[in-house]
Structures are given as structure tokens and as C-alpha cells.
Design a protein around this motif. Structure first.
Motif, PDB file in Angstrom:
ATOM      1  N   GLU A 190      15.652  50.347  14.961  1.00 23.73           N
ATOM      2  CA  GLU A 190      14.227  50.664  14.868  1.00 23.73           C
ATOM      3  C   GLU A 190      13.463  50.123  16.081  1.00 23.73           C
ATOM      4  N   VAL A 191      13.841  48.937  16.536  1.00 25.34           N
ATOM      5  CA  VAL A 191      13.209  48.338  17.710  1.00 25.34           C
ATOM      6  C   VAL A 191      13.506  49.176  18.947  1.00 25.34           C
ATOM      7  N   SER A 192      14.760  49.574  19.092  1.00 26.57           N
ATOM      8  CA  SER A 192      15.165  50.371  20.244  1.00 26.57           C
ATOM      9  C   SER A 192      14.437  51.712  20.283  1.00 26.57           C
ATOM     10  N   LEU A 193      14.351  52.385  19.136  1.00 22.07           N
ATOM     11  CA  LEU A 193      13.678  53.689  19.090  1.00 22.07           C
ATOM     12  C   LEU A 193      12.195  53.551  19.417  1.00 22.07           C
ATOM     13  N   ALA A 194      11.558  52.489  18.933  1.00 22.63           N
ATOM     14  CA  ALA A 194      10.139  52.261  19.228  1.00 22.63           C
ATOM     15  C   ALA A 194       9.927  52.020  20.716  1.00 22.63           C
ATOM     16  N   GLN A 195      10.845  51.283  21.339  1.00 28.34           N
ATOM     17  CA  GLN A 195      10.739  51.010  22.767  1.00 28.34           C
ATOM     18  C   GLN A 195      10.891  52.297  23.579  1.00 28.34           C
ATOM     19  N   LEU A 196      11.830  53.141  23.173  1.00 23.54           N
ATOM     20  CA  LEU A 196      12.021  54.403  23.883  1.00 23.54           C
ATOM     21  C   LEU A 196      10.803  55.319  23.742  1.00 23.54           C
ATOM     22  N   GLN A 197      10.244  55.362  22.543  1.00 27.47           N
ATOM     23  CA  GLN A 197       9.064  56.201  22.320  1.00 27.47           C
ATOM     24  C   GLN A 197       7.898  55.713  23.174  1.00 27.47           C
ATOM     25  N   HIS A 198       7.731  54.402  23.245  1.00 24.66           N
ATOM     26  CA  HIS A 198       6.657  53.835  24.066  1.00 24.66           C
ATOM     27  C   HIS A 198       6.876  54.161  25.541  1.00 24.66           C
ATOM     28  N   ARG A 199       8.139  54.086  25.984  1.00 22.63           N
ATOM     29  CA  ARG A 199       8.471  54.338  27.380  1.00 22.63           C
ATOM     30  C   ARG A 199       8.207  55.784  27.765  1.00 22.63           C
ATOM     31  N   GLN A 200       8.392  56.703  26.819  1.00 24.32           N
ATOM     32  CA  GLN A 200       8.252  58.126  27.119  1.00 24.32           C
ATOM     33  C   GLN A 200       6.820  58.627  26.979  1.00 24.32           C
ATOM     34  N   GLN A 201       5.952  57.833  26.365  1.00 22.69           N
ATOM     35  CA  GLN A 201       4.562  58.255  26.185  1.00 22.69           C
ATOM     36  C   GLN A 201       3.880  58.414  27.546  1.00 22.69           C
ATOM     37  N   GLY A 202       3.175  59.507  27.700  1.00 20.79           N
ATOM     38  CA  GLY A 202       2.455  59.748  28.939  1.00 20.79           C
ATOM     39  C   GLY A 202       3.321  60.280  30.062  1.00 20.79           C
ATOM     40  N   THR A 203       4.595  60.566  29.762  1.00 20.74           N
ATOM     41  CA  THR A 203       5.482  61.142  30.773  1.00 20.74           C
ATOM     42  C   THR A 203       5.946  62.514  30.308  1.00 20.74           C
ATOM     43  N   GLN A 204       6.582  63.225  31.215  1.00 18.39           N
ATOM     44  CA  GLN A 204       7.080  64.557  30.894  1.00 18.39           C
ATOM     45  C   GLN A 204       8.507  64.525  30.345  1.00 18.39           C
ATOM     46  N   THR A 205       9.151  63.364  30.450  1.00 20.87           N
ATOM     47  CA  THR A 205      10.544  63.286  30.030  1.00 20.87           C
ATOM     48  C   THR A 205      10.659  63.154  28.512  1.00 20.87           C
ATOM     49  N   GLN A 206      11.688  63.781  27.989  1.00 20.69           N
ATOM     50  CA  GLN A 206      11.981  63.699  26.565  1.00 20.69           C
ATOM     51  C   GLN A 206      13.265  62.914  26.306  1.00 20.69           C
ATOM     52  N   GLY A 207      13.807  62.301  27.361  1.00 20.89           N
ATOM     53  CA  GLY A 207      15.031  61.533  27.213  1.00 20.89           C
ATOM     54  C   GLY A 207      16.258  62.393  27.453  1.00 20.89           C
ATOM     55  N   ASP A 208      17.375  61.735  27.772  1.00 21.94           N
ATOM     56  CA  ASP A 208      18.619  62.454  28.005  1.00 21.94           C
ATOM     57  C   ASP A 208      19.322  62.708  26.667  1.00 21.94           C
ATOM     58  N   ILE A 209      20.527  63.286  26.718  1.00 22.41           N
ATOM     59  CA  ILE A 209      21.208  63.659  25.468  1.00 22.41           C
ATOM     60  C   ILE A 209      21.598  62.438  24.650  1.00 22.41           C
ATOM     61  N   HIS A 210      21.708  61.267  25.285  1.00 15.33           N
ATOM     62  CA  HIS A 210      21.959  60.035  24.528  1.00 15.33           C
ATOM     63  C   HIS A 210      20.716  59.636  23.740  1.00 15.33           C
ATOM     64  N   GLU A 211      19.584  59.605  24.429  1.00 18.77           N
ATOM     65  CA  GLU A 211      18.347  59.112  23.823  1.00 18.77           C
ATOM     66  C   GLU A 211      17.784  60.054  22.766  1.00 18.77           C
ATOM     67  N   LYS A 212      18.142  61.327  22.815  1.00 20.65           N
ATOM     68  CA  LYS A 212      17.640  62.297  21.843  1.00 20.65           C
ATOM     69  C   LYS A 212      18.414  62.262  20.528  1.00 20.65           C
ATOM     70  N   ASP A 213      19.581  61.623  20.532  1.00 16.02           N
ATOM     71  CA  ASP A 213      20.482  61.658  19.384  1.00 16.02           C
ATOM     72  C   ASP A 213      20.455  60.303  18.675  1.00 16.02           C
ATOM     73  N   VAL A 214      19.691  60.214  17.597  1.00 14.20           N
ATOM     74  CA  VAL A 214      19.518  58.940  16.905  1.00 14.20           C
ATOM     75  C   VAL A 214      20.834  58.449  16.304  1.00 14.20           C
ATOM     76  N   ASP A 215      21.622  59.368  15.766  1.00 19.62           N
ATOM     77  CA  ASP A 215      22.908  58.959  15.187  1.00 19.62           C
ATOM     78  C   ASP A 215      23.825  58.403  16.262  1.00 19.62           C
ATOM     79  N   TYR A 216      23.797  59.014  17.427  1.00 19.79           N
ATOM     80  CA  TYR A 216      24.596  58.512  18.550  1.00 19.79           C
ATOM     81  C   TYR A 216      24.138  57.110  18.935  1.00 19.79           C
TER      82      TYR A 216
END
Length: 225
Positions: free
Chosen positions: A149-175
Motif C-alpha cells: 500500500e505504501v509503494s502504490l501510494a508513492q507511485l501514484q504521488h510520483r505520477q501526479q502531474g506527469t504524462q507517464t502512466q508507469g511501465d508494465i511493472h508499475e501498472k500490474d499490482v499483482d506483479y
């Protein structure tokens, strides 16, 4: 006489990049001479296969590329870096501080395998990169353990205000969940120094985590002389 190689490892969103920057700044303030390395080296030609993989050109699911093939992509980038950037410095006794290393293959690519196959993969990876490719073994690996949960929150914060949606690792919560669990197993298997970002159910401060990392690094450097 070979130098010393110290690695910070952790899953995406673990705070690793922040901690790496803090550690570098503190060691620099002490006048310590060292080289900085951040893997993968996305700006270099040697990372071409990594970029294709993460951009989904081999498949939109991380498991579309098996653990051994993907491991080779990342290992080739490290090999090129060692041969052209920092090998001479290290062989002449220099200190090298890494944000990610072979350790990332253990966490990320190991997560694609069944739990019963992990020990064999960990042994294969060690043989492949350290013996056959002749890359240096780390003198110290610090694994930043976090909660999903901490990791996902950090990634969401990092992506806010940017055009990136993350790579295939970051998009896959189960992964990411599997990578976190595999990282913990890798830390135990290899004997990495584990530092937790959450303690007694509460998120620790960036400063407190930094102090633990700094103490581990200085302790190892002093121990080695």
C-alpha cells in the motif's frame, strides 16, 4: 586491489531513489570519493532491450518475457556499464554506490517463478552475473522493505502531474505484490541487510530510514578499512 560496491535495492515506490540521493549527499559532505551508478541506464544503447520490454513491445504483461530472458536484458546493461564506465575505478580500489544492481533481477524476475523454483533461480543468477559475466559481487546490499500500500501510494504521488502512466511493472499490482514478496525471500537467501520502512504499523520517517542506511554503510566501510 578491488574496491567496494554498495547497493540499495527495493521495489518501485519503496523510497529507494530518495534514500540513495540522501546517502550520496551525506557521503559527499564527508569528502568521501565514490562513483554513482543508477540502473538501468535508460539513456544508453545497452538498455535498448530493457526499454522495449518495459514499454510492452514484447507483451503487455511482465510474464510475457520469461525470467531468464529478461534477466539477460538487464545483465547486459550492467556488463556494458562495468566495461566502459566504472570497471577501472573499481579494480583500482574505488568505492561504487549503486541504485539497483543484479539484486533487481532477483526481486523482479524471480517474482515470475513458482516459489519452489526460487532457490534454483537465485543460484543461477549468482552464477550468471558474478561468475560467467564476471561482474563484481556487492560488498553490501541494503534492501528497503516496504508494504504494498505504501509503494502504490508513492507511485501514484510520483505520477501526479506527469504524462507517464508507469511501465508494465508499475501498472500490474499483482506483479508488484509478487515482487515485494520475492524481494524479501531474496534478502533472506543472499543475506542482504533489510531495513523496514514500516514499523509497528506506522510509516517511518525518511530521516529515520536514512540514519539506518547510513549506519549500515559506514559500519561496513569501517569494518573493511
Amino acid at each position: 586491489m578491488p574496491g567496494k560496491l554498495i547497493v540499495l535495492e527495493g521495489i518501485d515506490g519503496s523510497g529507494k531513489s530518495t534514500q540513495y540521493a540522501l546517502l550520496c549527499k551525506r557521503l559527499e559532505s564527508e569528502g568521501l570519493s565514490f562513483q554513482k551508478l543508477v540502473f538501468p541506464r535508460y539513456e544508453n544503447d545497452s538498455s535498448a532491450l530493457i526499454r522495449m520490454y518495459l514499454n510492452g513491445e514484447f507483451g503487455s504483461n511482465p510474464n510475457d518475457v520469461n525470467a531468464f530472458a529478461a534477466s539477460a536484458f538487464y545483465a547486459a546493461d550492467r556488463y556494458a556499464s562495468y566495461q566502459t564506465d566504472w570497471g577501472e575505478w573499481y579494480r583500482n580500489g574505488g568505492l561504487v554506490l549503486c541504485d539497483r544492481y543484479t539484486t533487481s533481477n532477483a526481486c523482479h524476475q524471480g517474482s515470475k517463478l513458482a516459489p519452489g523454483a526460487l532457490d534454483d533461480y537465485f543460484a543461477w543468477l549468482e552464477d550468471f552475473e558474478y561468475r560467467r559475466m564476471e561482474l563484481p559481487r556487492p560488498h553490501l546490499v541494503i534492501y528497503l522493505n516496504t508494504e504494498l500500500e505504501v509503494s502504490l501510494a508513492q507511485l501514484q504521488h510520483r505520477q501526479q502531474g506527469t504524462q507517464t502512466q508507469g511501465d508494465i511493472h508499475e501498472k500490474d499490482v499483482d506483479y508488484m505484490r509478487r515482487t515485494l514478496l520475492t524481494g524479501r525471500k531474496a534478502a533472506a537467501y543472499y543475506g542482504w541487510t533489510r531495513i523496514d520502512s514500516v514499523q509497528n504499523g506506522s510509516l517511518r520517517s525518511v530521516e529515520a530510514i536514512h540514519e539506518d542506511i547510513y549506519a549500515a554503510v559506514k559500519g561496513r566501510l569501517n569494518e573493511d578499512g
